[in-house]
Design a protein around this motif. Structure first.
Motif, PDB file in Angstrom:
ATOM      1  N   UNK A  94       0.831  -1.198   0.000  1.00 25.05           N
ATOM      2  CA  UNK A  94       0.000   0.000   0.000  1.00 25.05           C
ATOM      3  C   UNK A  94       0.868   1.252   0.000  1.00 25.05           C
ATOM      4  N   UNK A  95       1.904   1.254   0.819  1.00 26.66           N
ATOM      5  CA  UNK A  95       2.804   2.402   0.847  1.00 26.66           C
ATOM      6  C   UNK A  95       3.594   2.510  -0.452  1.00 26.66           C
ATOM      7  N   UNK A  96       3.970   1.363  -1.010  1.00 24.93           N
ATOM      8  CA  UNK A  96       4.724   1.369  -2.260  1.00 24.93           C
ATOM      9  C   UNK A  96       3.913   2.040  -3.373  1.00 24.93           C
ATOM     10  N   UNK A  97       2.599   1.791  -3.370  1.00 26.34           N
ATOM     11  CA  UNK A  97       1.736   2.363  -4.399  1.00 26.34           C
ATOM     12  C   UNK A  97       1.061   3.662  -3.949  1.00 26.34           C
ATOM     13  N   UNK A  98       1.557   4.236  -2.850  1.00 20.86           N
ATOM     14  CA  UNK A  98       1.035   5.514  -2.343  1.00 20.86           C
ATOM     15  C   UNK A  98      -0.450   5.445  -2.004  1.00 20.86           C
ATOM     16  N   UNK A  99      -0.864   4.311  -1.453  1.00 21.18           N
ATOM     17  CA  UNK A  99      -2.237   4.138  -0.982  1.00 21.18           C
ATOM     18  C   UNK A  99      -2.273   4.455   0.506  1.00 21.18           C
ATOM     19  N   UNK A 100      -3.270   5.201   0.939  1.00 18.04           N
ATOM     20  CA  UNK A 100      -3.386   5.573   2.351  1.00 18.04           C
ATOM     21  C   UNK A 100      -3.491   4.324   3.224  1.00 18.04           C
ATOM     22  N   UNK A 101      -2.769   4.331   4.330  1.00 21.78           N
ATOM     23  CA  UNK A 101      -2.772   3.203   5.267  1.00 21.78           C
ATOM     24  C   UNK A 101      -3.241   3.711   6.628  1.00 21.78           C
ATOM     25  N   UNK A 102      -4.226   3.028   7.237  1.00 26.91           N
ATOM     26  CA  UNK A 102      -4.667   3.443   8.579  1.00 26.91           C
ATOM     27  C   UNK A 102      -3.517   3.378   9.571  1.00 26.91           C
ATOM     28  N   UNK A 103      -3.604   4.179  10.611  1.00 29.43           N
ATOM     29  CA  UNK A 103      -2.550   4.175  11.624  1.00 29.43           C
ATOM     30  C   UNK A 103      -2.412   2.787  12.236  1.00 29.43           C
ATOM     31  N   UNK A 104      -1.170   2.346  12.354  1.00 33.64           N
ATOM     32  CA  UNK A 104      -0.916   0.981  12.806  1.00 33.64           C
ATOM     33  C   UNK A 104      -0.951   0.870  14.327  1.00 33.64           C
ATOM     34  N   UNK A 143      -2.345  -4.411 -19.874  1.00 29.33           N
ATOM     35  CA  UNK A 143      -2.761  -3.443 -18.856  1.00 29.33           C
ATOM     36  C   UNK A 143      -3.233  -2.132 -19.472  1.00 29.33           C
ATOM     37  N   UNK A 144      -4.031  -1.433 -18.728  1.00 28.80           N
ATOM     38  CA  UNK A 144      -4.501  -0.104 -19.122  1.00 28.80           C
ATOM     39  C   UNK A 144      -4.496   0.765 -17.879  1.00 28.80           C
ATOM     40  N   UNK A 145      -4.083   2.027 -17.976  1.00 30.29           N
ATOM     41  CA  UNK A 145      -3.992   2.891 -16.789  1.00 30.29           C
ATOM     42  C   UNK A 145      -5.286   2.981 -15.984  1.00 30.29           C
ATOM     43  N   UNK A 146      -6.437   2.772 -16.625  1.00 27.18           N
ATOM     44  CA  UNK A 146      -7.704   2.905 -15.921  1.00 27.18           C
ATOM     45  C   UNK A 146      -7.995   1.739 -14.994  1.00 27.18           C
ATOM     46  N   UNK A 147      -7.225   0.649 -15.116  1.00 28.87           N
ATOM     47  CA  UNK A 147      -7.527  -0.533 -14.328  1.00 28.87           C
ATOM     48  C   UNK A 147      -6.961  -0.493 -12.917  1.00 28.87           C
ATOM     49  N   UNK A 148      -6.193   0.481 -12.576  1.00 28.73           N
ATOM     50  CA  UNK A 148      -5.635   0.528 -11.227  1.00 28.73           C
ATOM     51  C   UNK A 148      -5.125   1.906 -10.891  1.00 28.73           C
ATOM     52  N   UNK A 149      -4.845   2.103  -9.617  1.00 28.01           N
ATOM     53  CA  UNK A 149      -4.321   3.378  -9.147  1.00 28.01           C
ATOM     54  C   UNK A 149      -2.805   3.351  -9.081  1.00 28.01           C
ATOM     55  N   UNK A 150      -2.197   2.378  -9.735  1.00 28.36           N
ATOM     56  CA  UNK A 150      -0.750   2.235  -9.644  1.00 28.36           C
ATOM     57  C   UNK A 150      -0.122   2.447 -11.011  1.00 28.36           C
ATOM     58  N   UNK A 151       1.168   2.637 -11.014  1.00 25.69           N
ATOM     59  CA  UNK A 151       1.905   2.867 -12.255  1.00 25.69           C
ATOM     60  C   UNK A 151       1.739   1.667 -13.178  1.00 25.69           C
ATOM     61  N   UNK A 152       1.404   1.940 -14.433  1.00 22.31           N
ATOM     62  CA  UNK A 152       1.118   0.864 -15.381  1.00 22.31           C
ATOM     63  C   UNK A 152       2.317  -0.057 -15.602  1.00 22.31           C
ATOM     64  N   UNK A 153       3.521   0.441 -15.358  1.00 25.26           N
ATOM     65  CA  UNK A 153       4.700  -0.395 -15.583  1.00 25.26           C
ATOM     66  C   UNK A 153       4.765  -1.562 -14.610  1.00 25.26           C
ATOM     67  N   UNK A 154       4.026  -1.487 -13.486  1.00 23.34           N
ATOM     68  CA  UNK A 154       4.018  -2.568 -12.506  1.00 23.34           C
ATOM     69  C   UNK A 154       2.879  -3.554 -12.745  1.00 23.34           C
TER      70      UNK A 154
END
Length: 464
Positions: A94-104, A143-154
C-alpha cells in the motif's frame, strides 16, 4: 509450483482466514470443457480493489507483526522478519503504491504474502488475502492505466474471473533484482546493447584515468586470455566487463600483458588489474579542481527543488562533497540528495561522520561549522539536504524524478542484465534537463539516447 505447494497455500488460506478456499479450476472447466487452466494466481485486495500475483512466486502466506525496524530504509520498508531462521524484508504494497494506510497498532498482525523471486524472499503486506484463482493465460489482457491506481509499468495485465476484474501485478518487475528480471526488461524496454567499437581503432595514449580508445585486435591466444581476465574479475572482485567499461579493460589488458602477467588468480591480482579504474577521490574528500569540474557540468536549473540520486554513496564523503557543490550551483533551491548504499554499517554511520579539521582551510570551509568541543561538522543546511538510505539499486526504487544522478563506478559492479536495468532506471527517472555522472572509466551507451559533455576527466550525460 507443484500441487503439494498449491494445496499448502490453499490450506493456509483456509486455516488463517477461517473459510474454505480453493482454486476455481474445476468450476471453469465444468463450464467449458475445452478450457485449459494454465495460469493460477493468488488474489488479494488493496484499498478495496482486486489484485493478483502469479502463484509461482507465492511461497506461503502468514499473519505477523512487530517487524524489526531497520534505519535509513525507504518508507515502504516496514522492517525485517525472522521467518523460521530466514531474515526477510517486509514491504507494504500500500505504501509502495502511495495508498493511504490506517494508523498501525503496534501489536497488530498484518496479512503477509511471502514471495520467492529468484534466490530472494520478501514479505509483502496487503489489506486482505482472498483465494487461488485459475484462468486461461490467453485470457489475460494487456494493462490499461484505468484498471488501477498504480503505475502501469508494474501491471502485467488484467483478467476477469468469477465476475471480478483482477489487476495482475508484475511482481518480478516490482521486487526482483534487475538481473532476475532479464526477460521482462528486454520485452518492455527493448534495451539495445551498445555495439562494440570498430576493429582497428587506435589505442589511446592517455593515462588510465581517462576513457581510453579501444585496443587493436588481439591474436586468438590473447583473446582467450582476456576471457579469463573477465572471468577472474567477476569471480574475485564482482566486476563485470561490458560495453560500459570495455574500452578501459582492453587498454588495461594490453598493459597487463606488457607487465608479463596473465590470469587473475586471486583477489590481489584483481586489485592490481583494477588499480587505475576507480574514479578520483573515491570514498575520500574532493579537491577544489574536482569540485569545480562537477560544478561546471551541472546544467542551469531554476527549479525550487533539486532532486539528486546518489547510489553507491559509501561512507558519505561523496554525498557531502556533492551537496556542497550543489548548494553553491543552485543557491536559491532546496537540495535533496538521496544517498544509497548496500553497506548497512557505512550508510548508518554516514550521518554521524566526523570532519577532519584540515578541511576547514579548503573549499569546504564555508560549509562547515565548529562545535564547542573544537570539532568540525557540516552545517545544518548541508546535513538536512542528504537522506542516507540502505538500498540496493538493483531493486525497485520509488524515487521522484531526478535533476542529477551521481553513480560513479556503480554500474561495473553489477552483472550485465542489472546494468541494463539500472541504466533504464536512469532514463526513466531523469527529467528532461537532467544529467547523469558515472565512473570516469565508464560510459553510458549513446544507443540508448545519451548525449555527453566533458570537462577534464569528468563526463556528464543527458537525454538527447
Amino acid at each position: 509450483m507443484d500441487e503439494i505447494s498449491m494445496k499448502s497455500i490453499n490450506d493456509q488460506l483456509s486455516e488463517q482466514f477461517g473459510q474454505p478456499v480453493s482454486d476455481n479450476s474445476q468450476e471453469l472447466n465444468a463450464k467449458d470443457s475445452a478450457s485449459v487452466v494454465d495460469f493460477k494466481m493468488v488474489t488479494f485486495s488493496l484499498a478495496e480493489k482486486d489484485y493478483a500475483i502469479d502463484i509461482m512466486h507465492v511461497k506461503e502466506i502468514a499473519k505477523a507483526g512487530r517487524f524489526t525496524y531497520v534505519p535509513n530504509t525507504l518508507p515502504f520498508v516496514l522492517g525485517v522478519y525472522n521467518l523460521r531462521g530466514d531474515i526477510i524484508p517486509i514491504l507494504d504494497l500500500r505504501l509502495f503504491f502511495n495508498i493511504d494506510v490506517p494508523e498501525r497498532d503496534e501489536n497488530q498482525l498484518e496479512n503477509l504474502l511471502i514471495l520467492s523471486i529468484g534466490d530472494q524472499n520478501f514479505g509483502v503486506v496487503v489489506d486482505k488475502i482472498d483465494k487461488v484463482v485459475g484462468v486461461r493465460k490467453n485470457s489475460i489482457q494487456p494493462p490499461h492505466p484505468l484498471f488501477g491506481d498504480i503505475n502501469i509499468k508494474y501491471i502485467y495485465g488484467v483478467v476477469e474471473a468469477n465476475r471480478r476484474l483482477y489487476v495482475l501485478l508484475d511482481i518480478t518487475r516490482i521486487f526482483a533484482s534487475k538481473a532476475s528480471a532479464e526477460e521482462a526488461q528486454a520485452k518492455k524496454l527493448h534495451v539495445e546493447h551498445v555495439k562494440a567499437p570498430a576493429a582497428g581503432s587506435p589505442a589511446s595514449s592517455a593515462a588510465p584515468a581517462t576513457k581510453a580508445a579501444p585496443a587493436a585486435p588481439q591474436p586468438k591466444k590473447e583473446s582467450v586470455d582476456l576471457h579469463f581476465i573477465e572471468e577472474g574479475l567477476q569471480n574475485y572482485k564482482k566486476f563485470t566487463v561490458s560495453d560500459i567499461n570495455r574500452d578501459w579493460v582492453n587498454f588495461r589488458f594490453s598493459e597487463w600483458q606488457k607487465e608479463g602477467k596473465k590470469l587473475i588468480q586471486n583477489e590481489n591480482d584483481g586489485d592490481n588489474f583494477l588499480k587505475g579504474f576507480w574514479s578520483a577521490h573515491s570514498d575520500s574528500w574532493w579537491s577544489k579542481e574536482y569540485a569545480d569540474a562537477v560544478y561546471k557540468l551541472l546544467p542551469d536549473n531554476n527549479a525550487k527543488q533539486i532532486i539528486v540520486w546518489n547510489p553507491g554513496c559509501g561512507k558519505g564523503c561523496e554525498s557531502y562533497s556533492l551537496a556542497c557543490v550543489l548548494t553553491k550551483r543552485y543557491p536559491d533551491a532546496k537540495i535533496r540528495v538521496y544517498s544509497q548504499d548496500i553497506d548497512l554499517l557505512k550508510v548508518s554511520n554516514a550521518s554521524l561522520m566526523s570532519v577532519p579539521s584540515d578541511l576547514a582551510g579548503t573549499w569546504y570551509g564555508e560549509y562547515l561549522t565548529q562545535k564547542a568541543s573544537g570539532e568540525y561538522t557540516f552545517n545544518q543546511t548541508i546535513k538536512e539536504s542528504i537522506m542516507f538510505e540502505y538500498h540496493d539499486c538493483k531493486n525497485t526504487n520509488a524515487l521522484p524524478m531526478c535533476d542529477v544522478i551521481f553513480a560513479r563506478d556503480v554500474l561495473s559492479m553489477l552483472d550485465k542484465d542489472a546494468q541494463d536495468f539500472v541504466i533504464s532506471d536512469f532514463i526513466e527517472k531523469m527529467k528532461g534537463n537532467a544529467v547523469a555522472f558515472v565512473g570516469e572509466n565508464e560510459a553510458l551507451p549513446s544507443s540508448m539516447g545519451f548525449g555527453e559533455t566533458t570537462v577534464g576527466t569528468l563526463t556528464a550525460y543527458n537525454k538527447e
